[in-house]
Design a protein around this motif. Structure first.
Motif, PDB file in Angstrom:
ATOM      1  N   ASP A 254       0.819  -1.218   0.000  1.00  0.00           N
ATOM      2  CA  ASP A 254       0.000   0.000   0.000  1.00  0.00           C
ATOM      3  C   ASP A 254       0.851   1.266   0.000  1.00  0.00           C
ATOM      4  O   ASP A 254       0.358   2.334  -0.360  1.00  0.00           O
TER       5      ASP A 254
ATOM      6  N   SER B  21      -2.903   8.130  -1.046  1.00  0.00           N
ATOM      7  CA  SER B  21      -2.600   8.280   0.380  1.00  0.00           C
ATOM      8  C   SER B  21      -2.235   9.732   0.651  1.00  0.00           C
ATOM      9  O   SER B  21      -1.611  10.397  -0.185  1.00  0.00           O
TER      10      SER B  21
ATOM     11  N   GLU C 186     -10.001   4.157  -1.061  1.00  0.00           N
ATOM     12  CA  GLU C 186      -8.795   4.358  -1.880  1.00  0.00           C
ATOM     13  C   GLU C 186      -8.756   3.441  -3.100  1.00  0.00           C
ATOM     14  O   GLU C 186      -8.319   3.852  -4.183  1.00  0.00           O
TER      15      GLU C 186
ATOM     16  N   ARG D 102      -7.443   3.302   6.852  1.00  0.00           N
ATOM     17  CA  ARG D 102      -7.731   2.454   5.698  1.00  0.00           C
ATOM     18  C   ARG D 102      -8.506   1.228   6.167  1.00  0.00           C
ATOM     19  O   ARG D 102      -8.435   0.861   7.335  1.00  0.00           O
TER      20      ARG D 102
END
Lengths: 411, 411
Positions: free
Chosen positions: A89, A230, A219, A245
């Motif tokens: 991520d 982000s 996201e 998240r």
């Protein structure tokens, strides 16, 4: 004599989703044969990806044998999951977040409420309007607001309207604020924030010593290459931002429960002559009031990062995004003004004929047997808007569009 | 400028279990071949019962198909679980608790901390000493205390010593208190409360308008027929008590995560001219800051109530209780004074030779390669005591007793 937290009594009784449920239930009683399609609550409908299912079966089997059994896990989450998150991520996208800055939990709703535990009572809070109601209600419960006015706005909160007029871009507050809630891709409007917009907020936070609470639960739905995934893609954000998240909306974990919160080491708050690490405070909070997410669930979440898992999640997100595109295009063909639905699983539409949000809700329900969410339920500035969720079967989305035609065209 | 919750800075840095970990790690470095047996943290060691494993596999399969998939569940828990709890834990034992007074969660540690959200800042808090540290630390974090003194006692808390001198029965406080934490069977002392003792507390709470927070996480270990399993076996308790229960220690869920809290409808608190329902407050707190426990986990917990599951849990509890008996009897043979271990999985021993708790910890570790928990870590009145956990393999418990002989007999 024990005292209750009287701030709870400030909360408005008619919470959004129970009121929707009440109206739907009443309609169903009068129309027992109506086949209602629900595009209201943003809850996923498709099964867990196979890679995750397999990983959870394996994890359950591990719990069935003494040699591989797992008792208490780390309150912060297992390394096998935190390492995957940090790599896939963040680091693989060129963003600097370390595994030990990631705190795994059972949900972003919990984290975004619980985070207030580590902040003091004197902070001034900014939220967008409309907004995800949990940000507001948890601040009311924590005593950071006065009572609500007739529009449902609580005294002491700084509301930042996001409407058609400002292109759904909240203006920087005219008075200094200390905690700023931002959610991108946005719930409920489905809009996104550009790099420039986010940079303004980070710069603002650095100037005023504020903290940004950045909710990135959606996201995975970002399709445009130039939209940040982000907040930490923004220069300086590691000093001023916490990011939330979730696995709910990408991997379908709304009923499985796993999420995470990033608190970078670089966020420090002056107290007297010292600087207190926000990460240390959150770590202490989690160690004291949380016992880690379920081992089986964390194993499932880790499988979301396997090659197989990532492919299956991409397919799942694409499926819902096709729904969003169909809704968006279908409504536009009917002459309805729509926002969102391109980088988010929500379509935010202007109610036709100047109807207010609840009246439009009633029209859709009675004439189309369709349930959506009135925009005014997310805040006073949401009046005249309406949210549709793309989380549904293709069949239901296509049927919903047909019914929309009838409901909107009708007498 | 954002403000942190400065109450966190009152928390003592040297938290118990990290300090134990530090000492064990240091010892291991110097003695890399030492085979250390851990009787410290109260964490289960045996696998999940087969009925639960099977139910969790089935639940994972349900999540793998669109038709049986589960998204967001009720924040309060699924009826299939709440109904089982109401029937088997309460109604079948003649105790009046309804399913909708039961709130399923991911852990009792979370619930016993989070419950403070619904109470006001002016309450006077009573805890036993020694005590499960979470009760203390969450009150410190919530600002209900002053700073700690040299003994680690926080200003403003009312400490009720439980020691050999009073037979481990806390005296009613001499000054009125509003929130009373009771844990029976007790962690850390392993002692239990009689019906008469609990009736005194309920009568006290009714007289002073206090609320009892009753932690019954170790209820399954009660062997004596005349010891109450629930505070609601006591007359009047439905008006003054909240009860916490967990699947951690009976079904082995420390890593699987499921618990529940009972808030009876009869608990109402006067505010002005009104009476506010504590159940409604907790419901609102959970709906706003929690999203339900994992579906798969709740299915596992429900299987704990099947005929097969109940039998397997009984076997599991009996296994640990045999460990407790072996520890208790083995230590007594060595001339050590022990408490607990008869209706609880903890043995609470008086350190031999008048050693203080941490010195005894060091002796056991260095001479016996054994880890336990120093009593003083649970509070000042725990000084001179030491906790051993019965959660271990039989082999380790037997080996631990042999090593105890050497450690205690040595020069």
């Amino acid at each position: 004599m024990v005292q209750i937290n009287e701030n709870f009594l400030k909360l408005k009784a008619g919470y959004l989703f129970p009121e929707i449920a009440r109206r739907v239930s009443e309609f169903s009683k009068g129309n027992p044969d109506a086949d209602i399609i629900r595009l209201g609550i943003g809850d996923v409908t498709e099964p867990l990806p196979l890679a995750i299912v397999n990983a959870m079966h394996e994890a359950v089997d591990e719990m069935a044998s003494r040699e591989s059994f797992h008792g208490y896990g780390p309150e912060q989450g297992y390394s096998f999951l935190r390492d995957c998150i940090a790599k896939y991520d963040y680091q693989d996208r060129g963003v600097s977040v370390a595994a030990d800055e990631i705190f795994v939990s059972d949900g972003s709703k919990c984290d975004s409420g619980n985070i207030l535990d580590i902040f003091g009572p004197g902070n001034r809070i900014a939220i967008t309007d409309p907004v995800y109601p949990v940000y507001v209600d948890t601040n009311v419960m924590a005593g950071h607001t006065g009572p609500a006015d007739d529009d449902g706005r609580y005294g002491g909160l700084v509301y930042l309207p996001v409407t058609e007029e400002n292109g759904f871009i909240p203006q920087l507050p005219s008075e200094p604020v200390d905690l700023i809630y931002l959610c991108y891709p946005n719930n409920p409007t489905g809009t996104v924030a550009t790099r420039e917009t986010l940079q303004q907020w980070v710069d603002y936070a650095k100037e005023y010593g504020s903290i940004i609470l950045f909710d990135a639960a959606y996201e995975a739905y970002i399709a445009d290459d130039d939209i940040p995934h982000s907040i930490y893609e923004i220069s300086g954000a590691r000093e001023v931002a916490v990011e939330f998240r979730s696995f709910s909306k990408n991997a379908g974990f709304t009923g499985t429960r796993c999420a995470f919160t990033v608190v970078p080491r670089d966020v420090t708050i002056p107290v007297g002559d010292e600087h207190v690490s926000l990460r240390e405070l959150w770590n202490r909070r989690q160690c004291t009031k949380f016992n880690g997410a379920s081992f089986v669930v964390q194993k499932g979440a880790a499988a979301a990062y396997s090659e197989e898992g990532r492919g299956q999640i991409r397919d799942l997100v694409n499926f819902y995004m096709t729904n969003a595109r169909l809704l968006r295009e279908g409504l536009q063909e009917l002459g309805i003004t729509v926002y969102g639905g391109e980088n988010a699983p929500y379509v935010w539409l202007k109610t036709p004929n100047g109807l207010n949000s609840w009246d439009f809700f009633d029209v859709l329900l009675s004439k189309g047997h369709l349930v959506g969410t009135p925009g005014s339920g997310f805040g006073a500035a949401g009046e005249g808007y309406f949210r549709l969720s793309a989380f549904n079967s293709r069949e239901n989305v296509e049927a919903a569009l047909e019914r929309f035609k009838l409901a909107v065209a009708g007498p």
